[in-house]
Design an enzyme around this catalytic site. Sequence first.
Site, mmCIF file in Angstrom:
data_model
loop_
_atom_site.group_PDB
_atom_site.id
_atom_site.type_symbol
_atom_site.label_atom_id
_atom_site.label_comp_id
_atom_site.label_asym_id
_atom_site.label_seq_id
_atom_site.Cartn_x
_atom_site.Cartn_y
_atom_site.Cartn_z
ATOM 1 N N ASP B 91 -9.801 -15.835 37.416
ATOM 2 C CA ASP B 91 -10.072 -16.004 38.847
ATOM 3 C C ASP B 91 -11.407 -15.324 39.163
ATOM 4 O OD1 ASP B 91 -9.571 -13.335 38.808
ATOM 5 O OD2 ASP B 91 -7.777 -13.416 40.023
ATOM 6 N N GLY B 94 -12.082 -12.707 44.070
ATOM 7 C CA GLY B 94 -12.015 -12.818 45.528
ATOM 8 C C GLY B 94 -10.675 -12.364 46.083
ATOM 9 N N ASP B 264 -0.420 -20.935 39.326
ATOM 10 C CA ASP B 264 -0.284 -19.635 38.655
ATOM 11 C C ASP B 264 0.419 -18.701 39.607
ATOM 12 O OD1 ASP B 264 -2.779 -19.027 40.410
ATOM 13 O OD2 ASP B 264 -2.151 -17.081 39.606
ATOM 14 N N CYS B 302 20.017 -22.251 28.808
ATOM 15 C CA CYS B 302 18.583 -21.946 28.731
ATOM 16 C C CYS B 302 18.188 -21.781 27.262
ATOM 17 C CB CYS B 302 18.278 -20.675 29.512
ATOM 18 S SG CYS B 302 16.555 -20.160 29.384
ATOM 19 N N CYS B 304 15.544 -20.101 26.133
ATOM 20 C CA CYS B 304 14.614 -18.981 25.892
ATOM 21 C C CYS B 304 15.217 -17.960 24.919
ATOM 22 C CB CYS B 304 14.203 -18.314 27.202
ATOM 23 S SG CYS B 304 15.341 -17.061 27.821
ATOM 24 N N CYS B 307 17.981 -15.683 26.544
ATOM 25 C CA CYS B 307 19.307 -16.282 26.758
ATOM 26 C C CYS B 307 20.006 -16.602 25.447
ATOM 27 C CB CYS B 307 19.190 -17.522 27.639
ATOM 28 S SG CYS B 307 18.858 -17.072 29.361
ATOM 29 N N HIS B 333 12.436 -14.819 30.019
ATOM 30 C CA HIS B 333 13.292 -15.818 30.667
ATOM 31 C C HIS B 333 12.601 -16.448 31.878
ATOM 32 C CE1 HIS B 333 16.718 -17.901 32.341
ATOM 33 N NE2 HIS B 333 16.380 -17.376 33.508
#
Lengths: 369, 369
Positions: B91, B94, B264, B302, B304, B307, B333
């Site tokens: 970024d 700002g 984001d 899930c 991930c 999990c 997760h």
Amino acid sequence: MKIKYELIKNYKKARLGKLKTNYGTFDTPMFMPVGTLANVKTLTPEELYDMNSAVILSNTYHLWLRPGEDIVDKAGGLHKFMNYNGPILTDSGGFQVFSLAKKKDISEEGVIFKSHIDGKKLFLTPELSIQIQNKLDSDIAMSFDECIPYPASYEYAKASTERTIRWAKRGKEVHNNPNQSLFGIVQGGEYQDLREYSAKETVKLDFDGYSIGGTSVGEDKVTMYNMIDYAIKYLPTDKPRYLMGVGEPIDLLEGVERGIDMFDCVLPTRLARHGNAFTRNGRINLKNLKYKEDFTPIEDNCDCYTCKNYTKAYIRHLITCDEMLGGRLLSIHNIRFLIKEMEEIRESIKNDTFDEYKEEFIKQYKNSD
Amino acid sequence: MKIKYELIKNYKKARLGKLKTNYGTFDTPMFMPVGTLANVKTLTPEELYDMNSAVILSNTYHLWLRPGEDIVDKAGGLHKFMNYNGPILTDSGGFQVFSLAKKKDISEEGVIFKSHIDGKKLFLTPELSIQIQNKLDSDIAMSFDECIPYPASYEYAKASTERTIRWAKRGKEVHNNPNQSLFGIVQGGEYQDLREYSAKETVKLDFDGYSIGGTSVGEDKVTMYNMIDYAIKYLPTDKPRYLMGVGEPIDLLEGVERGIDMFDCVLPTRLARHGNAFTRNGRINLKNLKYKEDFTPIEDNCDCYTCKNYTKAYIRHLITCDEMLGGRLLSIHNIRFLIKEMEEIRESIKNDTFDEYKEEFIKQYKNSD
């Protein structure tokens, strides 16, 4: 099944052995990372396997308070609760009671003290310590002992040592978990005859392994080495010997030389969280300005994940900014450092080069900056 | 090489596309995890790859202060410094200037403000922001804009919006990194005609992509959705559109529906560190007593790492004890949750079922406890 220790070879007093557990067979002497609250701080089990870790240690006192042994029991034991598929050793809570609690009231029955979290009054007995550990379902449980203050009068140390033997007996009587081994702890403070007495009496109780317990404060090195020497000759050769709370790289060498098989210490992870790393040339502090533009790994020839992927400058940046990944990367390096040292120590016992290895290690390590 | 966006398919205003970068080609719409200080808090790059992450975001303001862009430059750029082999967006600084600094003095030239770390006076200009980003060597740099306070008077918003366009032009003129793309940011606060004006004028400057910037405070949802609608119709269809700082699961759906390609937000990692987890039924707080003996994963289906390996009771224990592993497991997760949501969103655009997917998702998500 209980653990089984097999002595493969001696090099002078140093021992090369195998520890057979319900979670695999591992080589000794070994270093055990500490997972106080059912996790080795910041790390996953997979990261520990990758470092070639074997047994890890977890703390009965801490798990008793949080989440409580019943929760761990309901989860199916500590292995399932924390998802660690290697052997786990639990300490007895003794060291925490004597080091964390500011006031305590020791009687024959046990110890009354205050929780370090909320000040609640707690009463830990030899029986309760074992019962908690039975529920935690670790592979190796430790007897409840008093970590004698240092220095302590001979009279105090003697009375305490005798009581610790009675406590060990009481704990063994209530121990009730066929898959869990139980270790006795040799006490005796700094006194040679009390160490001898404690070793002999503890061995009579016939434990699955023996630990040499320290004091509650952290004695000097010479005293610590003496405490090993005083006791170890009375321990049976067919059982593992464990030196509690020791993890300085040079102390590991000194311990192995005297016949120790197992070590544990919070040092590698605690140092990591404060930005320190072990190197063969001694400890370094990554916060030091000189690493700001050092784009080399902590150690060029280290095989750990951290050294293979990150520079000192990056880790310094993370530590400086209080980014948790910094402590995590340093924990990986520091634990791997000690585990790798143990691998090399075992190799040197095998090759009858332990003395040379030790001498070389110490020479290089002392060239610290 | 600059990035290239390819529009594959529209479903109403929603877009399925591909973003070609120097670090691979990735599907859009996508969610970008935030790595403020050159790391996604607690996580390694490998963990991000495992979650199927694509672009990650890092913060120019924070890296400018620590470790400084020259260190990152000497390390060989941000990818090498932090060891991330995927695309990185930086970024402009700002948002941080307008949200972190308590006092600031905005002039045509730039912004004078105080460092949030040590109070040191700093001066950030559109040129300097781009020059820092050039050195960081991210794949996508952002123009320096003013995040207008909310609410703001029309007069203030108009003057600020016009200045942000002049700043965008000045930044573009000094931009000098052939491997880095540069995005313009549409401003205009909450005003429809200013959003239209800003979009048209920014597009005239011909950037590699366009972002829709928010205010410095966090406007309400309706205002945010309006700000997208006001601007997006004036953006070219052959360039990616990025909605900054948005990561609520339902906001992602609302953004995609309006034609956004990139999002984001710090939300998944920040929530994680406070013990919260996304679930399809809404957010849950693992500190809640009801999870104390809940030996099921956060979400049964899930995929991930967390999990697949850990229970709510265990994560609750870690969070309750301030063990960093808890925040790490929840970060995994939560980020995977949003990335998976985006995968499903892309699938639904492909299958012309986005409306049904969105309706179903919202219906289930609102059944939160």
